[in-house]
Motif scaffolding. Sequence first.
Motif, mmCIF file in Angstrom:
data_model
loop_
_atom_site.group_PDB
_atom_site.id
_atom_site.type_symbol
_atom_site.label_atom_id
_atom_site.label_comp_id
_atom_site.label_asym_id
_atom_site.label_seq_id
_atom_site.Cartn_x
_atom_site.Cartn_y
_atom_site.Cartn_z
ATOM 1 N N LYS A 1 0.836 -1.197 0.000
ATOM 2 C CA LYS A 1 0.000 0.000 0.000
ATOM 3 C C LYS A 1 0.882 1.262 0.000
ATOM 4 C CE LYS A 1 -4.530 0.920 1.828
ATOM 5 N NZ LYS A 1 -5.266 0.502 0.665
ATOM 6 N N GLU A 2 1.911 1.247 0.833
ATOM 7 C CA GLU A 2 2.839 2.380 0.907
ATOM 8 C C GLU A 2 3.552 2.570 -0.434
ATOM 9 O OE1 GLU A 2 6.884 3.516 3.376
ATOM 10 O OE2 GLU A 2 5.412 2.191 4.334
ATOM 11 N N ASN A 3 3.965 1.482 -1.071
ATOM 12 C CA ASN A 3 4.618 1.581 -2.377
ATOM 13 C C ASN A 3 3.690 2.170 -3.426
ATOM 14 O OD1 ASN A 3 7.059 0.592 -1.491
ATOM 15 N ND2 ASN A 3 6.694 -1.501 -2.203
ATOM 16 N N LYS A 4 2.414 1.791 -3.399
ATOM 17 C CA LYS A 4 1.441 2.356 -4.341
ATOM 18 C C LYS A 4 1.319 3.866 -4.163
ATOM 19 C CE LYS A 4 -1.987 -1.055 -5.697
ATOM 20 N NZ LYS A 4 -3.352 -1.531 -5.510
ATOM 21 N N GLU A 5 1.247 4.295 -2.893
ATOM 22 C CA GLU A 5 1.124 5.725 -2.607
ATOM 23 C C GLU A 5 2.378 6.484 -3.048
ATOM 24 O OE1 GLU A 5 0.108 6.034 1.563
ATOM 25 O OE2 GLU A 5 -1.693 4.813 1.279
ATOM 26 N N LEU A 6 3.544 5.913 -2.790
ATOM 27 C CA LEU A 6 4.795 6.550 -3.207
ATOM 28 C C LEU A 6 4.892 6.623 -4.728
ATOM 29 C CD1 LEU A 6 7.300 4.979 -0.651
ATOM 30 C CD2 LEU A 6 6.555 7.366 -0.746
ATOM 31 N N LEU A 7 4.440 5.590 -5.410
ATOM 32 C CA LEU A 7 4.463 5.581 -6.866
ATOM 33 C C LEU A 7 3.555 6.683 -7.422
ATOM 34 C CD1 LEU A 7 5.597 4.194 -9.360
ATOM 35 C CD2 LEU A 7 3.672 2.610 -9.267
ATOM 36 N N LYS A 8 2.376 6.861 -6.819
ATOM 37 C CA LYS A 8 1.479 7.937 -7.250
ATOM 38 C C LYS A 8 2.141 9.294 -7.073
ATOM 39 C CE LYS A 8 -3.013 5.803 -6.477
ATOM 40 N NZ LYS A 8 -4.221 5.760 -5.645
ATOM 41 N N LYS A 9 2.780 9.510 -5.910
ATOM 42 C CA LYS A 9 3.472 10.784 -5.659
ATOM 43 C C LYS A 9 4.604 10.998 -6.649
ATOM 44 C CE LYS A 9 2.468 11.047 -0.711
ATOM 45 N NZ LYS A 9 3.025 10.988 0.646
ATOM 46 N N LEU A 10 5.323 9.934 -6.962
ATOM 47 C CA LEU A 10 6.418 10.023 -7.917
ATOM 48 C C LEU A 10 5.908 10.377 -9.307
ATOM 49 C CD1 LEU A 10 9.462 9.679 -8.364
ATOM 50 C CD2 LEU A 10 9.040 7.243 -8.780
ATOM 51 N N GLU A 11 4.780 9.793 -9.704
ATOM 52 C CA GLU A 11 4.186 10.101 -11.004
ATOM 53 C C GLU A 11 3.759 11.567 -11.073
ATOM 54 O OE1 GLU A 11 1.099 7.162 -11.318
ATOM 55 O OE2 GLU A 11 2.484 5.645 -12.087
ATOM 56 N N ILE A 12 3.179 12.069 -9.986
ATOM 57 C CA ILE A 12 2.765 13.478 -9.941
ATOM 58 C C ILE A 12 3.992 14.386 -10.034
ATOM 59 C CG2 ILE A 12 1.781 15.279 -8.444
ATOM 60 C CD1 ILE A 12 -0.174 13.067 -7.426
ATOM 61 N N ALA A 13 5.034 14.065 -9.263
ATOM 62 C CA ALA A 13 6.267 14.864 -9.287
ATOM 63 C C ALA A 13 6.901 14.818 -10.672
ATOM 64 C CB ALA A 13 7.246 14.356 -8.235
ATOM 65 N N ASN A 14 6.869 13.669 -11.317
ATOM 66 C CA ASN A 14 7.429 13.518 -12.656
ATOM 67 C C ASN A 14 6.661 14.372 -13.658
ATOM 68 O OD1 ASN A 14 9.219 12.359 -14.563
ATOM 69 N ND2 ASN A 14 7.631 10.893 -15.166
ATOM 70 N N GLN B 1 4.970 17.083 -12.974
ATOM 71 C CA GLN B 1 5.272 18.487 -12.677
ATOM 72 C C GLN B 1 6.645 18.874 -13.224
ATOM 73 O OE1 GLN B 1 4.746 18.442 -8.416
ATOM 74 N NE2 GLN B 1 2.589 19.011 -8.569
ATOM 75 N N LEU B 2 7.622 17.990 -13.083
ATOM 76 C CA LEU B 2 8.962 18.256 -13.592
ATOM 77 C C LEU B 2 8.950 18.358 -15.112
ATOM 78 C CD1 LEU B 2 11.981 18.583 -13.044
ATOM 79 C CD2 LEU B 2 12.183 16.089 -13.104
ATOM 80 N N GLU B 3 8.225 17.475 -15.755
ATOM 81 C CA GLU B 3 8.112 17.501 -17.208
ATOM 82 C C GLU B 3 7.476 18.811 -17.679
ATOM 83 O OE1 GLU B 3 5.695 14.977 -20.538
ATOM 84 O OE2 GLU B 3 6.626 13.842 -18.908
ATOM 85 N N PHE B 4 6.449 19.253 -16.957
ATOM 86 C CA PHE B 4 5.787 20.515 -17.286
ATOM 87 C C PHE B 4 6.782 21.692 -17.173
ATOM 88 C CE2 PHE B 4 3.558 24.351 -15.839
ATOM 89 C CZ PHE B 4 2.693 24.546 -16.916
ATOM 90 N N LEU B 5 7.532 21.729 -16.069
ATOM 91 C CA LEU B 5 8.504 22.801 -15.859
ATOM 92 C C LEU B 5 9.590 22.804 -16.927
ATOM 93 C CD1 LEU B 5 8.891 22.675 -11.979
ATOM 94 C CD2 LEU B 5 7.772 24.464 -13.339
ATOM 95 N N LEU B 6 10.063 21.626 -17.309
ATOM 96 C CA LEU B 6 11.083 21.539 -18.360
ATOM 97 C C LEU B 6 10.556 22.022 -19.697
ATOM 98 C CD1 LEU B 6 12.775 18.132 -17.462
ATOM 99 C CD2 LEU B 6 13.803 20.421 -17.316
ATOM 100 N N ARG B 7 9.318 21.689 -20.014
ATOM 101 C CA ARG B 7 8.722 22.142 -21.275
ATOM 102 C C ARG B 7 8.567 23.671 -21.265
ATOM 103 N NH1 ARG B 7 4.285 17.749 -23.351
ATOM 104 N NH2 ARG B 7 5.743 16.022 -23.326
ATOM 105 N N GLN B 8 8.173 24.226 -20.125
ATOM 106 C CA GLN B 8 8.039 25.678 -20.006
ATOM 107 C C GLN B 8 9.376 26.357 -20.256
ATOM 108 O OE1 GLN B 8 5.188 27.436 -19.724
ATOM 109 N NE2 GLN B 8 4.206 25.440 -19.908
#
Length: 157
Positions: A131-144, A146-153
């Motif tokens: 369960k903890e790994n699933k939650e961390l994976l979701k957070k990582l996907e969100i952070a990824n 956001q990072l992709e958005f910032l790089l494109r900007q």
Amino acid sequence: MNEEIKTKISILYVDDEENNLRSFKATFRRIYDVHTAISGDEGLKILSENPIQVIITDQRMPEMTGIEFLSKVLEKDREPMRMLLTGYSDINAVIDSINKGQVYRYLTKPWNEDELRSAIESAYEVYSLRKENKELLKKLEIANDQLEFLLRQRLLS
């Protein structure tokens, strides 16, 4: 005072023998949130109404075997940890339980209280880590994202 409240592990025990259900509940009700069912159908109903983390089922039951029950559980919810309990040392049941019911642990009857408690605790630990790994994976996907958005900007400016 700020005390951490520890919630009880929620367990579903399915067995067609009333005495086994009573014995299990009497043994573990103080340390776990115990739900019992006398059949696979009753177990599925309890699962649909309660969040369950660990499922323990007898193999040899009329109408629906433990493996059939666990296979039906997997169709609805893959998260609870699944254990098969039987008084018969049937190697085919063990193989089926692993292949069809994706059983975490296979235990024999009569169960030993300490061994069963240890198996429950171990199953819950795996459940919690997944369960903890699933939650961390979701957070990582969100952070990824956001990072992709910032790089494109940055590339566009």
